[in-house]
Structures are given as C-alpha cells and as structure tokens.
Write a protein that holds these residues in place. Sequence first.
Motif, mmCIF file in Angstrom:
data_model
loop_
_atom_site.group_PDB
_atom_site.id
_atom_site.type_symbol
_atom_site.label_atom_id
_atom_site.label_comp_id
_atom_site.label_asym_id
_atom_site.label_seq_id
_atom_site.Cartn_x
_atom_site.Cartn_y
_atom_site.Cartn_z
ATOM 1 N N ARG A 27 6.823 20.465 8.969
ATOM 2 C CA ARG A 27 6.674 19.051 8.627
ATOM 3 C C ARG A 27 8.030 18.336 8.621
ATOM 4 O O ARG A 27 8.116 17.134 8.883
ATOM 5 N N GLN A 28 9.093 19.091 8.330
ATOM 6 C CA GLN A 28 10.418 18.478 8.287
ATOM 7 C C GLN A 28 10.873 17.949 9.649
ATOM 8 O O GLN A 28 11.781 17.107 9.715
ATOM 9 N N MET A 29 10.257 18.418 10.708
ATOM 10 C CA MET A 29 10.631 17.922 12.040
ATOM 11 C C MET A 29 10.363 16.429 12.168
ATOM 12 O O MET A 29 11.002 15.738 12.978
ATOM 13 N N ILE A 30 9.432 15.914 11.369
ATOM 14 C CA ILE A 30 9.153 14.478 11.373
ATOM 15 C C ILE A 30 10.414 13.701 11.006
ATOM 16 O O ILE A 30 10.671 12.608 11.529
ATOM 17 N N LEU A 31 11.205 14.265 10.107
ATOM 18 C CA LEU A 31 12.413 13.576 9.648
ATOM 19 C C LEU A 31 13.489 13.545 10.727
ATOM 20 O O LEU A 31 14.340 12.651 10.738
ATOM 21 N N GLU A 32 13.464 14.518 11.641
ATOM 22 C CA GLU A 32 14.407 14.488 12.754
ATOM 23 C C GLU A 32 14.169 13.257 13.612
ATOM 24 O O GLU A 32 15.107 12.616 14.095
ATOM 25 N N LYS A 33 12.906 12.906 13.787
ATOM 26 C CA LYS A 33 12.567 11.719 14.576
ATOM 27 C C LYS A 33 13.012 10.450 13.865
ATOM 28 O O LYS A 33 13.405 9.465 14.494
ATOM 29 N N ALA A 34 12.951 10.475 12.532
ATOM 30 C CA ALA A 34 13.371 9.300 11.759
ATOM 31 C C ALA A 34 14.893 9.168 11.733
ATOM 32 O O ALA A 34 15.418 8.070 11.514
ATOM 33 N N GLY A 35 15.593 10.289 11.961
ATOM 34 C CA GLY A 35 17.048 10.267 11.993
ATOM 35 C C GLY A 35 17.671 10.655 10.675
ATOM 36 O O GLY A 35 17.508 9.959 9.672
ATOM 37 N N LEU A 36 18.371 11.786 10.657
ATOM 38 C CA LEU A 36 19.025 12.272 9.440
ATOM 39 C C LEU A 36 20.482 11.807 9.396
ATOM 40 O O LEU A 36 21.129 11.713 10.442
ATOM 41 N N PRO A 37 21.017 11.501 8.214
ATOM 42 C CA PRO A 37 22.432 11.119 8.110
ATOM 43 C C PRO A 37 23.326 12.249 8.614
ATOM 44 O O PRO A 37 22.982 13.422 8.490
ATOM 45 N N ASP A 38 24.478 11.887 9.184
ATOM 46 C CA ASP A 38 25.384 12.936 9.645
ATOM 47 C C ASP A 38 26.119 13.554 8.454
ATOM 48 O O ASP A 38 25.985 13.111 7.311
ATOM 49 N N ARG A 39 26.895 14.597 8.742
ATOM 50 C CA ARG A 39 27.547 15.363 7.679
ATOM 51 C C ARG A 39 28.451 14.493 6.811
ATOM 52 O O ARG A 39 28.448 14.588 5.579
ATOM 53 N N ASP A 40 29.241 13.621 7.450
ATOM 54 C CA ASP A 40 30.186 12.803 6.691
ATOM 55 C C ASP A 40 29.462 11.810 5.787
ATOM 56 O O ASP A 40 29.882 11.584 4.643
ATOM 57 N N GLU A 41 28.390 11.224 6.294
ATOM 58 C CA GLU A 41 27.613 10.279 5.483
ATOM 59 C C GLU A 41 26.979 11.011 4.298
ATOM 60 O O GLU A 41 26.993 10.509 3.161
ATOM 61 N N LYS A 42 26.459 12.189 4.562
ATOM 62 C CA LYS A 42 25.816 12.952 3.502
ATOM 63 C C LYS A 42 26.842 13.365 2.448
ATOM 64 O O LYS A 42 26.587 13.257 1.234
ATOM 65 N N MET A 43 28.013 13.836 2.880
ATOM 66 C CA MET A 43 29.065 14.211 1.939
ATOM 67 C C MET A 43 29.504 12.995 1.130
ATOM 68 O O MET A 43 29.774 13.080 -0.072
ATOM 69 N N GLY A 44 29.541 11.836 1.792
ATOM 70 C CA GLY A 44 29.913 10.610 1.110
ATOM 71 C C GLY A 44 28.927 10.230 0.014
ATOM 72 O O GLY A 44 29.315 9.704 -1.039
#
Length: 455
Positions: free
Chosen positions: A247-264
């Motif tokens: 089910r998490q593959m749905i979120l790939e289509k929505a677009g996940l934040p990149d590493r720097d954004e997530k760390m931020g």
Amino acid sequence: MLRPKIIQKYNVPVPRYTSYPTANNFGTYTNDEYLKAVEQSNSAQSNQLSFYFHIPFCRHLCHYCGCNSFAMGSPETVDEYVKALHKEIDIMLPLINKGRKISQIHYGGGSPTAISVKYIRELNEHLLSAFDTIDHPEIAIECHPGYLTREDWTMLAESGFTRFSIGIQDFNRQVLKTVNRRASLINEEEIFDILRGKGARINLDFIYGLPVQTIQSFADTINHAIQLRPDRMVTFSYAHVPWVNKRQMILEKAGLPDRDEKMGMFDRASSMLKEAGYRSVGMDHFVLPDDELNKALECHQLHRNFQGYCPRRITAQVYAFGISGISQLETAYAQNTKDIKQYIESMSRGKLCISKGYTLDRQQQITREVIESMMCNYRIDWRALAERLHITVDEAKSATAYNEVKLREMADDSLITFDNNMIEMTDTGTPFVRNVAASLDRMMDDSKLRFSKPI
C-alpha cells in the motif's frame, strides 16, 4: 551539526532495534517451545508482568502503515476475535506464577479503538482480576481520534487506563487526505480535558517524511501540538518499506520528501520542542522534564520493549495476545499467527497458535543488553553492564562485534566519544544511534535482511 557528507555516509538501512535479534530474524517456532520459554520465564531475574493486546482492525486503512492491520471485519468477526483473546488469556493464566505482578498493559494495532470500548474494558478486567499490580502500573492504549466521540473518550478514561497515545500524525488536512487518514472527530482540547480530568497522561504521535509535508508545514503541526502541552510527543520517521506493505507504493506516486527536506523536518521540530521545554528521549520521543522517561534517562535507567520506552521500574517480560502479537521473554521471542481465522479456530480448541519465534543463546542475551543500553540511554558503561549481568567487561565486549577501528571512525565523524569503559553518543550524532548499535551486532555481518534508513 553533522556535515552533509557524514549524513549521507550513515543514512543507510539499519535495524530499528525495537528488539534484539530483530523480528525479521525469527524462524519456525512451535507451541511447545513457547510453553517451555514461559515456564522458564517464571524464574527469570525480571519477574514483573507486561501484557500486550494486538487489535488488528482499522475502520480506514492509512497508506503509510507498516503494521499488521486489516479493514474492519463484520461485527460477528470482531466478537469472535475478542472471545478468542479471552480464551488465550485463560490458556496462559495457569502457566504464570500468581505471585508475579502486572507492571504494564498495552493495546496496539491496527487501531485498538476501532472496536467497542466495552470489549476493551472487559479485557482489562480479565487480567487485573487475575494478578495484583505494582504501584502505579502503566496501562496504555493507542487511539485513533478520527472515530472517537466524546462519549467514547469518556468511557475509555473510566476503563483503567493511565496513558493514552493519540495518533494525530499531522494536523495538516491536506497531508492527512493524501495518506488516507481521518482527522480527529472532536477537537483535541476537548479530548485533553476529558482524559486529564481522570488523571491520565497523554502522548501525541506524529510522522514526518510523508507526501505534501514540508519543513514549514510540519513546524506548524508541532507548534499546534506545543500549545496543547501533552506529556510526551513522538516524532516517528516515516519508514518506507513497500516490500512489507505494498500500500505504501501509493505514496511514491504522491511524491515523498527528499532526504534533506525530511532531515530538516526533524531538526526544526526538535529545536522547537526543546525551546518549549521538552527533553529528547531515545530516537524520537520528547517529554516534559517531570516525565518518568526523562528521569529514567538522567539516571541511565531507560528501557525499551515492543510497547516502547519505559523506566526500569516497569520493565517486565511481555506476554502477547492476539494475531501477530510478539511475546518478549528472557530467553525467547514468540509470535502468534497473522491469520485471523486460524487464530480464532485455534483458540476455540484451546490451543496456542505460535507461528514464528527465536531462542536466544547467552551471547545474544548479552548483546541485547548492550544494544538496548545504547538505543535507550545513548551510552554503554561496560563496567556497570557487566556487573548487572554478573560477567566481566571482556566477556561483555566479546559477545558483541566490538571493533575499535569502527568505533574510532565513528568518533572521528563526531557520532560518538569512547574509551575502554564507555561509548557515548554525541548530541549531534544521536539520529544515527541505530548505526552505532549495528556496529556492535554480530548478526549484521553478511546480513541479507532489508531495513529502513535512520532518516
């Protein structure tokens, strides 16, 4: 602050170490092996009791979830499942010494509050009528606020719970819509009034790294949470493991934040919470100064089991009920089947339904203590640990993958400081405590298992 190259170097898949060995190491395990481990557990050094109930149902499945969750069954299925939980309790009660005391009960899921509060109250009463409790036990439940009315919250508050973990995840409605999660049915201030009126403690849980989230939007969510002033806040890093939950593959289509954004997101939230007076505990918890977890951390007495972080005063062996529930005993882990029909049918015949598990040898039991100390208290005091386990420092180190060359490299990268008796995380290195723990884990040598990244 760690340099970008250091972050890139250590942001690699490593275990979360909610247990050691990790659950993906479990293999074939039988009811008889579990029964033997339960018998041994009665004479273990830690003799307090922790019970876990797994309620697998959800009224609405969130796309990010990696838990053992299922769409809400029919009323008949739910009723049969709860009856099976009571039967499993009845199977286990004669096997556990009656002189032992309950220190902890925890409900997880799924969404435990997806089922009627009446069922939950009856399960509590079943256990609490069979054993005494320690002074001030922790009786906790994970709550999805999207479906609970004022009456539901009031009934829960009157059912013996001392702590409520409320799965907010994000206050931003667009984020919730994207991940298919319902917002709270009633406003959070009203929920706090009800629960605090009964003297309960409150956790708010959040997830960062979801689609649509930005550093600023997550900061807005944390700011709202700070105004509510819960006792604890948990900022979970979203673990993208689509090989576990497609089910998490749905979120790939929505677009996940990149590493720097997530760390931020984490850095900004962490700074805000500390400025608001919260103390950092473990990988992802922030607690008020008078909280037991902070006091335990200050004394280097913080512990963790599948229920989460806890002070050593409520540390106990865990006996799990329900599908996929994992019992966490001194010498073994045992996990129930994930099949609801199989579980209900097995309990109707008065038989346990263990599907997987693991028996720890002495070396692994020592390593578990070492890794737990690092993961919980951000340090390993080899002399204190060896004394507690009645072994020498050399025996403690040799049970692990202790390697001074690896440790020196992490020290040079400002993750840790260390000498012959101590390994300690630096303030900036704490996001990578999992990496330090993994460096001490013999089972990571040539491991082909898949894990999430720290960030």
